[in-house]
Structures are given as C-alpha cells and as structure tokens.
Design a protein around this motif. Structure first.
Motif, PDB file in Angstrom:
ATOM      1  N   LYS A   1       1.193  -1.375   0.363  1.00 56.42           N
ATOM      2  CA  LYS A   1       0.084   0.411  -0.104  1.00 56.42           C
ATOM      3  C   LYS A   1       0.878   1.302   0.030  1.00 56.42           C
ATOM      4  CE  LYS A   1      -2.931  -0.673   3.610  1.00 56.42           C
ATOM      5  NZ  LYS A   1      -3.899   0.202   4.180  1.00 56.42           N
ATOM      6  N   CYS A   2       1.868   1.190   0.827  1.00 57.12           N
ATOM      7  CA  CYS A   2       2.841   2.433   0.825  1.00 57.12           C
ATOM      8  C   CYS A   2       3.547   2.656  -0.561  1.00 57.12           C
ATOM      9  CB  CYS A   2       3.947   1.885   1.986  1.00 57.12           C
ATOM     10  SG  CYS A   2       3.177   2.523   3.233  1.00 57.12           S
ATOM     11  N   SER A   3       4.093   1.288  -1.111  1.00 59.82           N
ATOM     12  CA  SER A   3       5.069   0.758  -2.215  1.00 59.82           C
ATOM     13  C   SER A   3       4.590   1.059  -3.454  1.00 59.82           C
ATOM     14  CB  SER A   3       5.871   0.140  -2.337  1.00 59.82           C
ATOM     15  OG  SER A   3       5.916  -0.619  -1.234  1.00 59.82           O
ATOM     16  N   TYR A   4       2.964   1.138  -3.320  1.00 63.40           N
ATOM     17  CA  TYR A   4       2.850   1.414  -5.098  1.00 63.40           C
ATOM     18  C   TYR A   4       1.476   2.537  -5.000  1.00 63.40           C
ATOM     19  CZ  TYR A   4       5.977  -2.869  -6.010  1.00 63.40           C
ATOM     20  OH  TYR A   4       6.563  -3.465  -6.489  1.00 63.40           O
ATOM     21  N   LYS A   5       1.249   2.769  -3.988  1.00 59.15           N
ATOM     22  CA  LYS A   5       0.257   3.928  -4.044  1.00 59.15           C
ATOM     23  C   LYS A   5      -0.271   4.758  -4.822  1.00 59.15           C
ATOM     24  CE  LYS A   5      -2.089   7.398  -0.545  1.00 59.15           C
ATOM     25  NZ  LYS A   5      -1.705   7.480   1.040  1.00 59.15           N
ATOM     26  N   PRO A   6       0.307   5.606  -5.148  1.00 57.43           N
ATOM     27  CA  PRO A   6       0.009   6.243  -6.873  1.00 57.43           C
ATOM     28  C   PRO A   6      -0.115   5.376  -7.932  1.00 57.43           C
ATOM     29  CG  PRO A   6       2.449   7.180  -6.119  1.00 57.43           C
ATOM     30  CD  PRO A   6       2.093   5.524  -5.521  1.00 57.43           C
ATOM     31  N   LEU A   7      -0.329   4.055  -7.549  1.00 56.22           N
ATOM     32  CA  LEU A   7      -0.148   3.498  -9.013  1.00 56.22           C
ATOM     33  C   LEU A   7      -1.679   2.915  -8.603  1.00 56.22           C
ATOM     34  CD1 LEU A   7      -0.027   1.586 -11.573  1.00 56.22           C
ATOM     35  CD2 LEU A   7       1.286   0.081 -10.366  1.00 56.22           C
ATOM     36  N   PHE A   8      -1.612   2.667  -7.203  1.00 57.32           N
ATOM     37  CA  PHE A   8      -3.233   1.885  -7.231  1.00 57.32           C
ATOM     38  C   PHE A   8      -4.135   3.013  -6.941  1.00 57.32           C
ATOM     39  CE2 PHE A   8      -0.859  -0.956  -3.737  1.00 57.32           C
ATOM     40  CZ  PHE A   8      -0.639  -1.877  -5.140  1.00 57.32           C
ATOM     41  N   GLN A   9      -3.483   4.156  -7.366  1.00 59.42           N
ATOM     42  CA  GLN A   9      -4.773   5.479  -6.294  1.00 59.42           C
ATOM     43  C   GLN A   9      -5.569   5.812  -8.090  1.00 59.42           C
ATOM     44  OE1 GLN A   9      -2.216   7.990  -5.009  1.00 59.42           O
ATOM     45  NE2 GLN A   9      -3.971   8.400  -3.171  1.00 59.42           N
ATOM     46  N   TYR A  10      -4.158   5.216  -9.333  1.00 55.57           N
ATOM     47  CA  TYR A  10      -4.700   5.955 -10.792  1.00 55.57           C
ATOM     48  C   TYR A  10      -5.307   4.485 -10.741  1.00 55.57           C
ATOM     49  CZ  TYR A  10      -4.063   6.332 -15.622  1.00 55.57           C
ATOM     50  OH  TYR A  10      -4.059   6.653 -16.813  1.00 55.57           O
ATOM     51  N   LEU A  11      -5.390   3.439 -10.890  1.00 57.23           N
ATOM     52  CA  LEU A  11      -6.209   2.382 -11.201  1.00 57.23           C
ATOM     53  C   LEU A  11      -7.150   2.765 -10.556  1.00 57.23           C
ATOM     54  CD1 LEU A  11      -2.938  -0.524 -11.061  1.00 57.23           C
ATOM     55  CD2 LEU A  11      -4.362   0.599 -13.182  1.00 57.23           C
ATOM     56  N   TRP A  12      -7.432   2.452  -9.744  1.00 62.80           N
ATOM     57  CA  TRP A  12      -8.785   2.883  -8.913  1.00 62.80           C
ATOM     58  C   TRP A  12      -9.691   4.162  -9.215  1.00 62.80           C
ATOM     59  CZ3 TRP A  12     -11.215  -0.217  -4.696  1.00 62.80           C
ATOM     60  CH2 TRP A  12     -12.496   0.596  -4.757  1.00 62.80           C
ATOM     61  N   SER A  13      -9.215   5.450  -9.287  1.00 63.65           N
ATOM     62  CA  SER A  13      -9.509   6.292 -10.268  1.00 63.65           C
ATOM     63  C   SER A  13      -9.650   6.086 -11.393  1.00 63.65           C
ATOM     64  CB  SER A  13      -8.790   6.871 -10.325  1.00 63.65           C
ATOM     65  OG  SER A  13      -7.671   7.757 -11.477  1.00 63.65           O
ATOM     66  N   GLN A  14      -9.492   5.304 -12.475  1.00 64.75           N
ATOM     67  CA  GLN A  14     -10.007   4.557 -14.025  1.00 64.75           C
ATOM     68  C   GLN A  14     -11.510   3.277 -14.075  1.00 64.75           C
ATOM     69  OE1 GLN A  14      -8.894   6.405 -16.792  1.00 64.75           O
ATOM     70  NE2 GLN A  14      -8.225   7.859 -15.041  1.00 64.75           N
ATOM     71  N   GLY A  15     -11.432   2.789 -12.373  1.00 65.93           N
ATOM     72  CA  GLY A  15     -11.999   2.232 -12.280  1.00 65.93           C
ATOM     73  C   GLY A  15     -12.117   0.937 -12.198  1.00 65.93           C
ATOM     74  N   TYR A  16     -11.337   0.265 -11.871  1.00 66.79           N
ATOM     75  CA  TYR A  16     -10.354  -1.257 -11.531  1.00 66.79           C
ATOM     76  C   TYR A  16     -10.810  -1.132 -10.107  1.00 66.79           C
ATOM     77  CZ  TYR A  16      -9.379  -1.719 -16.554  1.00 66.79           C
ATOM     78  OH  TYR A  16      -8.603  -0.996 -17.409  1.00 66.79           O
ATOM     79  N   THR A  17     -10.831  -3.086  -9.689  1.00 68.33           N
ATOM     80  CA  THR A  17     -11.235  -3.594  -8.620  1.00 68.33           C
ATOM     81  C   THR A  17      -9.724  -3.991  -8.741  1.00 68.33           C
ATOM     82  OG1 THR A  17     -13.140  -4.278  -8.529  1.00 68.33           O
ATOM     83  CG2 THR A  17     -11.639  -5.939  -7.524  1.00 68.33           C
ATOM     84  N   LEU A  18      -8.933  -3.631  -6.986  1.00 69.91           N
ATOM     85  CA  LEU A  18      -7.860  -4.397  -6.962  1.00 69.91           C
ATOM     86  C   LEU A  18      -7.502  -5.327  -6.024  1.00 69.91           C
ATOM     87  CD1 LEU A  18      -6.422  -1.096  -6.624  1.00 69.91           C
ATOM     88  CD2 LEU A  18      -6.250  -2.260  -8.161  1.00 69.91           C
ATOM     89  N   VAL A  19      -6.929  -6.044  -6.102  1.00 76.17           N
ATOM     90  CA  VAL A  19      -6.735  -7.419  -5.234  1.00 76.17           C
ATOM     91  C   VAL A  19      -5.253  -7.255  -4.944  1.00 76.17           C
ATOM     92  CG1 VAL A  19      -6.476 -10.313  -4.746  1.00 76.17           C
ATOM     93  CG2 VAL A  19      -8.277  -8.723  -5.790  1.00 76.17           C
ATOM     94  N   ILE A  20      -4.764  -7.301  -3.628  1.00 76.44           N
ATOM     95  CA  ILE A  20      -2.530  -7.131  -3.750  1.00 76.44           C
ATOM     96  C   ILE A  20      -3.145  -8.591  -2.674  1.00 76.44           C
ATOM     97  CG2 ILE A  20      -1.156  -5.610  -2.742  1.00 76.44           C
ATOM     98  CD1 ILE A  20      -3.009  -3.415  -3.117  1.00 76.44           C
ATOM     99  N   GLY A  21      -1.328  -9.789  -3.286  1.00 76.79           N
ATOM    100  CA  GLY A  21      -1.543 -10.430  -2.335  1.00 76.79           C
ATOM    101  C   GLY A  21       0.189 -10.590  -2.260  1.00 76.79           C
ATOM    102  N   ARG A  22       1.041 -11.480  -1.650  1.00 77.96           N
ATOM    103  CA  ARG A  22       2.584 -11.933  -1.625  1.00 77.96           C
ATOM    104  C   ARG A  22       2.577 -13.077  -1.581  1.00 77.96           C
ATOM    105  NH1 ARG A  22       4.032  -9.522   4.599  1.00 77.96           N
ATOM    106  NH2 ARG A  22       5.862 -11.155   3.504  1.00 77.96           N
ATOM    107  N   ILE A  23       4.116 -13.091  -2.178  1.00 76.88           N
ATOM    108  CA  ILE A  23       4.537 -14.859  -2.521  1.00 76.88           C
ATOM    109  C   ILE A  23       4.992 -15.225  -1.471  1.00 76.88           C
ATOM    110  CG2 ILE A  23       3.930 -15.024  -5.130  1.00 76.88           C
ATOM    111  CD1 ILE A  23       7.324 -13.536  -5.088  1.00 76.88           C
TER     112      ILE A  23
END
Length: 68
Positions: free
Chosen positions: A46-68
């Motif tokens: 959430k900290c590392s990719y925040k600008p990317l997530f905000q942009y994708l969210w504003s464009q109408g996408y659902t986000l799923v974030i996981g770790r390996i």
C-alpha cells in the motif's frame, strides 16, 4: 505519470483483508487487477505502490494485492 492523472479522484481506496490479501472492490469495475508482491516492495504494497493503486482505482478497477 502526470500528477494530475494520479490525483483525479478524491475517493479514498478502502482495502479489506481477506485470506491474507488486501482487496479494494469497486462498484461495477472495468476489470480486476491482481498484484503479487515480492520480498522487498511486496512487504509494504500500500505504501510502495500507492500512486499506481490510486490511478488504477480512479480508472474503475478492482484491486487484489497479495504476497508470495
């Protein structure tokens, strides 16, 4: 990326934790984007990719974030 494009939405992203993943569900999404993080940046997605997530969210996408 242009800051104007990143910050064009005032809507806050609200993540839910489900089975070890962070999920932000958009009403009537354009699509679903899944991020699979790694050791370094994936520990704090959430900290590392925040600008990317905000942009994708504003464009109408659902986000799923996981770790390996």
């Amino acid at each position: 990326m242009d800051k104007k494009l990143i910050n064009n939405s005032t809507e806050e992203i609200r993540f839910k934790s489900i089975d070890g993943c962070l999920i932000a569900i958009k009403d009537q999404p354009k699509g679903v984007i899944q991020f699979i993080g790694s050791f370094i940046f994936g520990s704090f997605p959430k900290c590392s990719y925040k600008p990317l997530f905000q942009y994708l969210w504003s464009q109408g996408y659902t986000l799923v974030i996981g770790r390996i």
